[in-house]
Every structure is written in C-alpha cells, then in structure tokens.
Design an enzyme around this catalytic site. Structure first.
Site, PDB file in Angstrom:
ATOM      1  N   SER A 131      -7.172   5.213   5.826  1.00 45.90           N
ATOM      2  CA  SER A 131      -8.403   4.779   5.154  1.00 45.90           C
ATOM      3  C   SER A 131      -9.239   3.922   6.097  1.00 45.90           C
ATOM      4  CB  SER A 131      -8.045   3.942   3.931  1.00 45.90           C
ATOM      5  OG  SER A 131      -9.198   3.306   3.422  1.00 45.90           O
ATOM      6  N   TYR A 172      -2.627  -3.470   0.790  1.00 43.95           N
ATOM      7  CA  TYR A 172      -3.150  -2.091   0.912  1.00 43.95           C
ATOM      8  C   TYR A 172      -3.675  -1.868   2.336  1.00 43.95           C
ATOM      9  CZ  TYR A 172      -5.912   2.145   0.213  1.00 43.95           C
ATOM     10  OH  TYR A 172      -6.432   3.424   0.322  1.00 43.95           O
TER      11      TYR A 172
END
Ligand SMILES: NC(=O)c1ccc[n+]([C@@H]2O[C@H](COP(=O)([O-])OP(=O)(O)OC[C@H]3O[C@@H](n4cnc5c(N)ncnc54)[C@H](OP(=O)(O)O)[C@@H]3O)[C@@H](O)[C@H]2O)c1
Length: 250
Positions: free
Chosen positions: A108, A133
C-alpha cells in the site's frame, strides 16, 4: 482462490463462473491468522497440483483492534506479513520447479508512513492500529525486495503493488476510515479497477524478468527510503523467520 471463509469464497467463485463459464476456479480454505491452517492448505495444494506459476499475496486486514492470531502474533503483522511470508516459504519449491513464475505482494501507499519497530515488532508494549497497518505494509515492500534479491537467477520474480484507493471492505474496523471512504466514494477505484495492477504484475509479458520493483496504476512506482533499506529488509527477514520457527536461507 484461497479464502478463510469458504462459503464467501464459493459465492465469489460462482459469480466468476457466471461471467466466464469456462473459468476453472477452485476454492480452498486458508486462514492466514493460523500457521496450522497455512500448513494444511499447502499440504493439500501440493497433493493437488504439480505446477504453480502465480502467487498473489493479496489478503489484508487494516486498523483492527489489538487482537492476536492463533500463534500469538499481532493480527495486522500476522495476516499481512507473517502469514504470507510462511505461505510463500512453503510454496517456494513448487514455484521454482514451475518457473517461470511470479509472486505479487499487495502492499500500500501506507508503507510510506511505516517503520519497522524491531524493539516491539508485535506491538506488545504499545499498540496503534494505524501505525501497525503501516508497519505491515512496509514489511510487504521489504519482503518483496529481499525475496527478489534472494531469487535472482531462478526465473521466479517478485514485485510489490499499491492497488490504489479501492472501494472495498478493508476499512471495516475503522469508523473514521469508513466515513472518509464513503464521503469520497466517487473518487475510489472499483474492486475491478483495484485488481488491475496486481493482474498486470502477474501476467504482463513485458514484465517477465522484472523483479524487486514496486507498482501502482500498472506502472513502476517509487518506494519510501525505509522500504529500500537492505539492512532493514534482512533484519526483518531474520526476525520473521525466527517468529515462525523456520530457516529460510535461499
Ligand atoms: N482498499 C484500499 O483502498 C487499499 C489500499 C491500499 C492497499 N490495499 C491492500 O489491498 C489488499 C486487499 O484489500 P481490500 O481492499 O480488497 O480489502 P478487503 O475487501 O477487506 O479484502 C481483504 C481480504 O483479505 C481477507 N482476509 C482477511 N483476513 C484474512 C485471514 N486471516 N486469512 C485469509 N484471508 C483473510 C478477507 O477475507 P474475508 O472476506 O473473509 O474478510 C478479504 O477477502 C490488502 O492487502 C490491503 O492492504 C487496499
């Protein structure tokens, strides 16, 4: 299709078969939050197939509350990095025997805000769901680059991907992110569009020998400096192997 929820996976498989009646889609159970499930999945797969040309490590969880996987790992690092790390380790022999083969690791843009907290990799001392994350997505980039380095000359390539901002269920654990994603829904990619960069890396002929790169919008993309640090990548490799109790030298 390797899914933790087989029923949901079968529904998705049925919808694929409805569109492409010749599609040969099989669903198998795989819970990346459980190393025994990963090992059972691979054992079954190795009995069923003798070739594997593409592995897409796509599954992910974002900003969940602090919970542990079956093996006691913080969930986001466990599912997003350690699970795929073990899965790839167990499948690497088959991938090498099937070469040319490709591995795609779905990371990401969030890797930019990540750093690897080696002093507390599993967030046991303190937990911030957003940072955990970002750490796991940085781990994806570092893993892809380090694996690509180790696989040089094997005809197995490894690249990481930012799929774009995609209208999906990823934000389910975060009220703020759910709100932002519904407010800006029109600017998000559809799941179909969000899959394109992963598919591009998996099948584009011009990428047959390209490895260790990062992609976004079906084009090479830049990686944050902390994602290009070879020492960090090696240290993470060793720490991940140790946590999983495996020796992965090659
Ligand atoms: N959406 C975005 O804007 C965005 C942006 C950047 C990167 N990404 C990355 O894209 C990837 C796909 O995410 P998405 O947006 O498609 O989110 P999603 O709709 O939530 O899909 C994530 C998938 O991972 C599966 N999964 C979660 N935990 C699992 C486990 N323990 N074992 C096996 N599978 C598990 C989920 O299964 P269930 O269906 O059973 O829950 C789901 O199918 C992720 O790696 C994410 O980090 C997404």
């Amino acid at each position: 299709m390797a899914c933790r929820d087989v029923e949901k996976g079968e529904e998705a498989a049925a919808s694929i078969r409805r569109i492409y009646c010749k599609a040969n889609v099989e669903v198998r159970e795989l819970d990346l939050a459980d190393t025994s499930s990963i090992r059972a999945f691979v054992q079954r797969l190795l009995r069923e197939v003798d070739h594997l040309h593409i592995l897409i490590n796509n599954a992910g969880v974002m900003m969940c509350p602090y919970v542990k996987t079956n093996d006691g790992f913080e969930m986001q690092l466990g599912v997003n990095h350690l699970g795929p790390f073990l899965l790839t380790y167990l499948l690497i022999g088959l991938l090498k025997r099937s070469a040319p083969a490709r591995i795609v690791v779905v990371s990401s843009l969030a890797h930019n805000a990540g750093w690897i907290r080696f002093h507390d990799l599993l967030s046991q001392g303190s937990y911030n769901s957003g940072l955990a994350y970002c750490q796991s997505k940085l781990a994806n980039v570092l893993f892809a680059r380090e694996l690509a380095r180790r696989l040089k000359g094997s005809s197995v390539t490894v690249n990481s991907v930012h799929p774009g901002l995609v209208r999906s269920e990823l934000v389910r654990h975060s009220t703020i992110m759910s709100l932002l994603f519904s407010l800006f829904s029109l600017f998000l990619k559809s799941p179909r569009d969000g899959a394109q960069t992963s598919i591009y890396c998996a099948v584009a002929e011009e990428l047959h020998s390209l490895t260790g790169k990062h992609f976004s919008d079906c084009a090479p993309a830049s990686v944050a400096p902390q994602g290009r640090n070879e020492e960090t990548a090696r240290k993470l490799w060793d720490a991940s192997s140790e946590l999983l109790g495996i020796v992965w030298d090659h």
